[in-house]
Scaffold this motif. Structure first.
Motif, mmCIF file in Angstrom:
data_model
loop_
_atom_site.group_PDB
_atom_site.id
_atom_site.type_symbol
_atom_site.label_atom_id
_atom_site.label_comp_id
_atom_site.label_asym_id
_atom_site.label_seq_id
_atom_site.Cartn_x
_atom_site.Cartn_y
_atom_site.Cartn_z
ATOM 1 N N SER A 30 0.809 -1.221 0.000
ATOM 2 C CA SER A 30 0.000 0.000 0.000
ATOM 3 C C SER A 30 0.842 1.270 0.000
ATOM 4 C CB SER A 30 -0.943 0.008 1.196
ATOM 5 O OG SER A 30 -0.201 0.000 2.400
ATOM 6 N N ARG A 31 2.144 1.160 0.149
ATOM 7 C CA ARG A 31 3.019 2.326 0.135
ATOM 8 C C ARG A 31 3.584 2.624 -1.248
ATOM 9 N NH1 ARG A 31 6.754 1.199 5.522
ATOM 10 N NH2 ARG A 31 5.036 0.928 7.011
ATOM 11 N N TYR A 32 3.361 1.718 -2.195
ATOM 12 C CA TYR A 32 3.991 1.836 -3.494
ATOM 13 C C TYR A 32 3.063 2.409 -4.550
ATOM 14 C CZ TYR A 32 7.910 -1.042 -1.941
ATOM 15 O OH TYR A 32 9.021 -1.519 -1.289
ATOM 16 N N ALA A 50 -0.462 4.413 -14.405
ATOM 17 C CA ALA A 50 0.056 4.383 -13.039
ATOM 18 C C ALA A 50 -1.063 4.720 -12.075
ATOM 19 C CB ALA A 50 1.215 5.359 -12.874
ATOM 20 N N ILE A 51 -0.906 4.255 -10.844
ATOM 21 C CA ILE A 51 -1.894 4.521 -9.809
ATOM 22 C C ILE A 51 -1.167 4.847 -8.521
ATOM 23 C CG2 ILE A 51 -2.125 2.063 -9.189
ATOM 24 C CD1 ILE A 51 -5.154 2.649 -8.774
ATOM 25 N N SER A 52 -1.683 5.816 -7.799
ATOM 26 C CA SER A 52 -1.053 6.223 -6.550
ATOM 27 C C SER A 52 -1.186 5.132 -5.497
ATOM 28 C CB SER A 52 -1.694 7.515 -6.050
ATOM 29 O OG SER A 52 -3.075 7.310 -5.771
ATOM 30 N N SER A 53 -0.418 5.274 -4.430
ATOM 31 C CA SER A 53 -0.418 4.242 -3.396
ATOM 32 C C SER A 53 -1.796 4.054 -2.775
ATOM 33 C CB SER A 53 0.611 4.583 -2.319
ATOM 34 O OG SER A 53 0.335 5.868 -1.765
ATOM 35 N N ALA A 97 4.880 -2.871 -12.342
ATOM 36 C CA ALA A 97 6.067 -2.391 -11.648
ATOM 37 C C ALA A 97 5.657 -1.613 -10.412
ATOM 38 C CB ALA A 97 6.899 -1.515 -12.583
ATOM 39 N N ALA A 98 6.566 -1.557 -9.453
ATOM 40 C CA ALA A 98 6.312 -0.874 -8.187
ATOM 41 C C ALA A 98 7.405 0.156 -7.929
ATOM 42 C CB ALA A 98 6.268 -1.878 -7.033
ATOM 43 N N ARG A 99 6.981 1.309 -7.423
ATOM 44 C CA ARG A 99 7.936 2.369 -7.099
ATOM 45 C C ARG A 99 7.599 2.935 -5.734
ATOM 46 N NH1 ARG A 99 7.451 6.690 -11.198
ATOM 47 N NH2 ARG A 99 6.174 7.828 -9.716
ATOM 48 N N TYR A 100 8.609 3.099 -4.884
ATOM 49 C CA TYR A 100 8.364 3.534 -3.503
ATOM 50 C C TYR A 100 8.239 5.041 -3.381
ATOM 51 C CZ TYR A 100 8.702 3.738 1.566
ATOM 52 O OH TYR A 100 8.440 3.968 2.886
ATOM 53 N N SER A 101 8.990 5.770 -4.199
ATOM 54 C CA SER A 101 9.018 7.220 -4.002
ATOM 55 C C SER A 101 8.701 7.964 -5.292
ATOM 56 C CB SER A 101 10.380 7.655 -3.470
ATOM 57 O OG SER A 101 11.397 7.311 -4.380
#
Length: 124
Positions: A30-32, A50-53, A97-101
């Motif tokens: 849920s943070r990504y 893309a979708i926000s966390s 794909a997942a991105r933290y920041s």
């Protein structure tokens, strides 16, 4: 560490629909920010959506706007890509794909984790 596994690809006729799923491991899903990309034969990989966390905000590449919908279920650690009105030019391997920041709409920022991809083929 996040592991991503895509599913739902296949062969569909033009005008048809498919729903891709991407299951993520780990308790911090849920943070990504999550994204979908695709790569057609002989072409570079390109951003799709893309979708926000939180799941409240989404961003799309122009050619898929109005046809594709990205969504997520943080309780199930899963992100989806609903693809409608498919065209032969949508044929590609699709990756999640997942991105933290970084903001979800920043398509230029690198993603941290990638799935293995799922093939989508649209026949004319």
């Amino acid at each position: 560490q996040v592991q991503l596994v895509e599913s739902g690809g296949g062969l569909v006729q033009a005008g048809g629909s498919l729903r891709l799923s991407c299951a993520a491991s780990g308790r911090t899903f849920s943070r990504y920010t999550m994204g979908w990309f695709r790569q057609a034969p002989g072409k570079e990989r390109e951003f799709v959506a893309a979708i926000s966390s939180s799941g409240l905000s989404t961003y799309y590449e122009d050619s898929v706007k109005g046809r594709f919908t990205i969504s997520r279920d943080n309780a199930k650690n899963t992100v989806y890509l609903q693809m409608n009105s498919l065209k032969p030019e949508d044929t590609a391997v699709y990756y999640c794909a997942a991105r933290y920041s970084g903001p979800y709409y920043r398509t230029d920022l690198p993603y941290d984790y990638w799935g293995q991809g799922t093939q989508v083929t649209v026949s004319s």
